[in-house]
Design an enzyme around this catalytic site. Structure first.
Site, PDB file in Angstrom:
ATOM      1  N   ARG A 356       0.850  -1.192   0.000  1.00  0.00           N
ATOM      2  CA  ARG A 356       0.000   0.000   0.000  1.00  0.00           C
ATOM      3  C   ARG A 356       0.884   1.240   0.000  1.00  0.00           C
ATOM      4  O   ARG A 356       1.826   1.348   0.796  1.00  0.00           O
ATOM      5  CB  ARG A 356      -0.906   0.005   1.229  1.00  0.00           C
ATOM      6  CG  ARG A 356      -1.725   1.277   1.423  1.00  0.00           C
ATOM      7  CD  ARG A 356      -2.674   1.127   2.615  1.00  0.00           C
ATOM      8  NE  ARG A 356      -3.364   2.353   2.949  1.00  0.00           N
ATOM      9  CZ  ARG A 356      -4.434   2.817   2.323  1.00  0.00           C
ATOM     10  NH1 ARG A 356      -4.923   2.140   1.295  1.00  0.00           N
ATOM     11  NH2 ARG A 356      -5.021   3.937   2.701  1.00  0.00           N
ATOM     12  N   SER A 381      -7.263  -0.518   1.283  1.00  0.00           N
ATOM     13  CA  SER A 381      -6.934  -1.087  -0.019  1.00  0.00           C
ATOM     14  C   SER A 381      -5.439  -1.342  -0.114  1.00  0.00           C
ATOM     15  O   SER A 381      -4.629  -0.476   0.210  1.00  0.00           O
ATOM     16  CB  SER A 381      -7.370  -0.132  -1.137  1.00  0.00           C
ATOM     17  OG  SER A 381      -8.771   0.038  -1.147  1.00  0.00           O
ATOM     18  N   GLU A 415      -6.243  -5.497  -6.549  1.00  0.00           N
ATOM     19  CA  GLU A 415      -6.582  -4.991  -5.220  1.00  0.00           C
ATOM     20  C   GLU A 415      -6.945  -6.108  -4.251  1.00  0.00           C
ATOM     21  O   GLU A 415      -7.719  -7.012  -4.566  1.00  0.00           O
ATOM     22  CB  GLU A 415      -7.745  -4.000  -5.311  1.00  0.00           C
ATOM     23  CG  GLU A 415      -8.111  -3.386  -3.967  1.00  0.00           C
ATOM     24  CD  GLU A 415      -9.081  -2.220  -4.093  1.00  0.00           C
ATOM     25  OE1 GLU A 415      -9.401  -1.619  -3.052  1.00  0.00           O
ATOM     26  OE2 GLU A 415      -9.507  -1.910  -5.226  1.00  0.00           O
TER      27      GLU A 415
END
Length: 444
Positions: A356, A381, A415
């Protein structure tokens, strides 16, 4: 943690003796009831009630005893549709939700394997083991002689009970009615409620001490049912004695306030608008059917549409600030969040490190110290490939993330989405060339 033999194609499946022993209990209980009336005498109504009560009790007892581990099993078929590329002892491995069994006791249609390991996955689905159940309640009876798979049971599909619920409710109603004839309605009602409550409590206690589905749990349930039924019957007798001596006066008229029933959760269309929900759902379903049709079947329209909607700019920019307390969390956003979370819970966990990239406020970044615990009130995410842009680069090691690129608007981002308030321990922190590198490990 359970350690059980791995299941393979052509391994046997079997049903318990519950059905046969229930029928035997019905017959035996009816005979005992009839014999008691023959010895003690009684009216026709009492005789019928005694037979019904005996049959109900005997049938219920036979059903429970027939499901015990020591009760005999009868083989009803074999496993089929194993993995195309994972083999155990030279035979295709069996996976929950995908593999099936050919069960002669439940008609010609194959029954899906409905349970597997919560820790070991084969082709993204739980690996099935001996004692795991199929959708028809048949259990996997044989397995590998030398391959053991651990992990608690994970259920992927609905399981039909061997004895339909309507049969058990019929036995309960018949037994309660017979008790009302043999004793009084109060004794019948309180005895039935006491038996149900005692059985439920015994099941909870037995499950905690001996394990869910164990013989110890079933014996505890039977004992609790008998004790609760006896106590309820005594309570009914005391009530009858009190009622027969108490002078009853007409009760005063009172106005009862009825609390409103909480409304069910909004649909996605109610939360975000019908047209928006339709576009999200249709687009997500098309993406999922193209990229992973098996995962698509796990999600409802509201769930798949909500997850897709979160991946859009309109979705995550509305949800995350509200979940973090920066903007109002309206009922519509609560419903939106609920559908996303429900959908994530149905998807298999992602195994592997994710990344991330982000920019954190100074006071938040300051909290990210080695040994500290951090969490995000919103969805987090991450990417299975490369981190997003930002002056903070985070590597994440966890097991709650769910890969959603198969339906996402931006599939190339790979993702992996973590639910709100997932807790992580900061394992490492390095400052390098103006970038802060953090390593997170999820806290179970």
């Amino acid at each position: 943690m359970s350690e059980l033999s791995a299941a393979r194609e052509l391994d046997e499946i079997a049903h318990t003796a519950s059905e046969g022993w229930m029928i035997a209990g019905l017959i035996g209980g009816a005979i005992v009831g009839a014999a008691l009336i023959a010895v003690t005498g009684g009216t026709a109504a009492v005789a019928v009630a005694a037979v019904v009560a005996g049959a109900s009790a005997g049938g219920g007892l036979g059903e429970v005893l027939g499901s015990m581990s020591w009760a005999p099993r009868h083989v009803t078929g074999v496993l089929a549709d194993g993995s195309p590329n994972v083999y155990i002892n030279g035979r295709p491995a069996i996976r929950a939700h995908i593999s099936t069994g050919e069960c002669s006791e439940d008609g010609p249609a194959k029954k899906v394997v409905a349970q597997g390991s919560a820790k070991v996955y084969i082709n993204d689905f739980p690996a099935a083991r001996i004692n795991d159940l199929l959708a028809c309640s048949a259990e996997i009876h044989t397995g590998s002689p030398n391959v053991i798979i651990g992990g608690e049971k994970e259920q992927t599909d609905d399981i039909e009970p061997e004895i339909p619920d309507w049969v058990n409710w019929t036995l309960l109603a018949a037994g309660a009615g017979a008790a009302a004839v043999l004793a009084t309605p109060a004794i019948a009602i309180l005895g039935t409620l006491g038996g149900l409550g005692g059985g439920f409590a015994g099941s909870l206690i037995g499950g905690a001490f001996f394990g869910e589905g164990s013989d110890g749990q079933k014996w505890s349930m039977l004992a609790g049912g008998f004790v609760g039924g006896f106590a309820g019957g005594k309570g009914g007798a005391k009530f009858d004695a009190w009622r027969n001596t108490k002078i009853v006066e007409p009760p005063p008229r009172v106005t009862t306030k009825v609390d409103p029933i909480s409304p069910p959760r909004m649909t996605l269309a109610e939360a975000v608008g019908q047209e928006q929900a339709k576009v999200w759902t249709q687009t997500a379903r098309a993406n999922a059917e193209k990229n992973n049709a098996q995962l698509s079947t796990l999600l409802t329209d509201d769930q798949i549409g909500a997850i897709y909607g979160y991946t859009t700019n309109e979705g995550y920019t509305a949800l995350n600030p509200a979940l973090r307390g920066q903007t109002p969390l309206t009922p519509e956003l609560e419903a939106f969040t609920g559908h996303v979370t429900d959908g994530l819970n149905k998807l298999p966990a992602y195994n592997g490190e994710t990344y991330r990239g982000t920019t954190l406020p100074a006071h938040i970044l300051e909290q990210n110290q080695i040994g500290g615990t951090v969490s995000d009130g919103g969805f987090m995410s991450t990417s299975a490939k490369t981190p997003f842009d930002g002056d903070v680069s985070i590597s994440v090691r966890g097991n709650s993330g769910k890969q959603i690129d198969f339906l996402s608007k931006y599939k190339n981002e790979a993702e992996v989405l973590y639910p709100p308030n997932t807790r992580f321990e900061v394992i490492n922190r390095i400052e390098q060339n103006g970038t802060t590198h953090l390593l997170y490990r999820e806290i179970p």
